[in-house]
Design an enzyme around this catalytic site. Sequence first.
Site, PDB file in Angstrom:
ATOM      1  CG  HIS A  13     -13.882  -1.799  -2.677  1.00  0.00           C
ATOM      2  ND1 HIS A  13     -13.788  -2.275  -3.963  1.00  0.00           N
ATOM      3  CD2 HIS A  13     -15.033  -2.321  -2.173  1.00  0.00           C
ATOM      4  CE1 HIS A  13     -14.831  -3.061  -4.222  1.00  0.00           C
ATOM      5  NE2 HIS A  13     -15.606  -3.099  -3.156  1.00  0.00           N
ATOM      6  N   GLY A  38     -16.022   1.330 -16.302  1.00  0.00           N
ATOM      7  CA  GLY A  38     -14.748   0.658 -16.029  1.00  0.00           C
ATOM      8  C   GLY A  38     -14.730  -0.298 -14.858  1.00  0.00           C
ATOM      9  CB  THR A  39     -16.529  -1.876 -12.493  1.00  0.00           C
ATOM     10  OG1 THR A  39     -16.609  -3.063 -11.673  1.00  0.00           O
ATOM     11  CG2 THR A  39     -17.936  -1.398 -12.809  1.00  0.00           C
ATOM     12  CB  VAL A  78      -8.366   2.470  -2.800  1.00  0.00           C
ATOM     13  CG1 VAL A  78      -9.352   1.393  -2.376  1.00  0.00           C
ATOM     14  CG2 VAL A  78      -7.227   1.855  -3.606  1.00  0.00           C
ATOM     15  CE1 TYR A 123      -4.058  -1.708  -0.464  1.00  0.00           C
ATOM     16  CE2 TYR A 123      -3.019  -3.287   1.017  1.00  0.00           C
ATOM     17  CZ  TYR A 123      -4.005  -2.974   0.107  1.00  0.00           C
ATOM     18  OH  TYR A 123      -4.932  -3.910  -0.260  1.00  0.00           O
TER      19      TYR A 123
END
Length: 234
Positions: free
Chosen positions: A104, A175-176, A88, A53
């Site tokens: 998310h 876009g998913t 995110v 991350y």
Amino acid sequence: MKNLVILTGAGMSAESGISTFRDAGGLWDKYPVEQVATPEGYAANPKLVTDFYNERRKQLLDVKPNRGHELVAQLEKHFKVTVITQNVDNLHERAGSTEVIHLHGELTKVTSSWHPNNPHYIKELKPEEYEVKIGDKAADGSQLRPFIVWFGEAVPMIETAIDYCERADVFLIIGTSLNVYPAAGLLNYVPAHVPVYLIDPKQVPIASGRQVNVIRKGASEGMEELTRILVGEQ
Ligand code: APR
């Protein structure tokens, strides 16, 4: 103003240079999802996950919103726009969208490992603090963890997202791959008479069989076309 609700996924940010997850060469090809995006992975190797991350956060400093994000933000001149994003990153906000629900989590935030959803412990990092280290503590003394909803965890924002979907006058998906629930089920809450548009360069299967107006293009070009459809030539 009419309510325009927009569900976005990784494809929204692809043209900014952020990899999607499930396309060839996507993030989940490079990093095993069980290792970096599950509570079990974090428990097994917190350093690996923290570093993963940190890398994602560092990338935020090198990317910028694309034309698609900008056009989404500009629709606020014509609609009451709510963006529900699975992403995110912070590119919708940086493009000027004012109403963004992150299903998310958010890369720029960290939280307590003991009480991740307690707002008291959620902290926004300044860019100079983007590198989190093992040993950095939340206010309750627990290790700071990413404010990310991992696989197997509850999605606290889903109820809010459902409320918006139920009140949509126009619904747009960008876009998913619609592989991940509960986000993928949000379309089921959009009233039957509401027009639905979908922007994606690939075919996306709609489980419910609901009729959607497909714009088979990338996010930027697709948003140019959608803007013409919804508000005419600018
Ligand atoms: N413009 C628009 N869409 C694009 C573009 C582009 N330039 N490039 C790729 N896409 C599309 C792909 O065709 C695909 O349908 O974006 C979609 C990306 O799908 P995924 O990689 O599965 O990403 P997403 O649906 O956002 O994943 C959902 O899964 O891994 C978890 O938590 C993670 O939020 C993520 C969730």
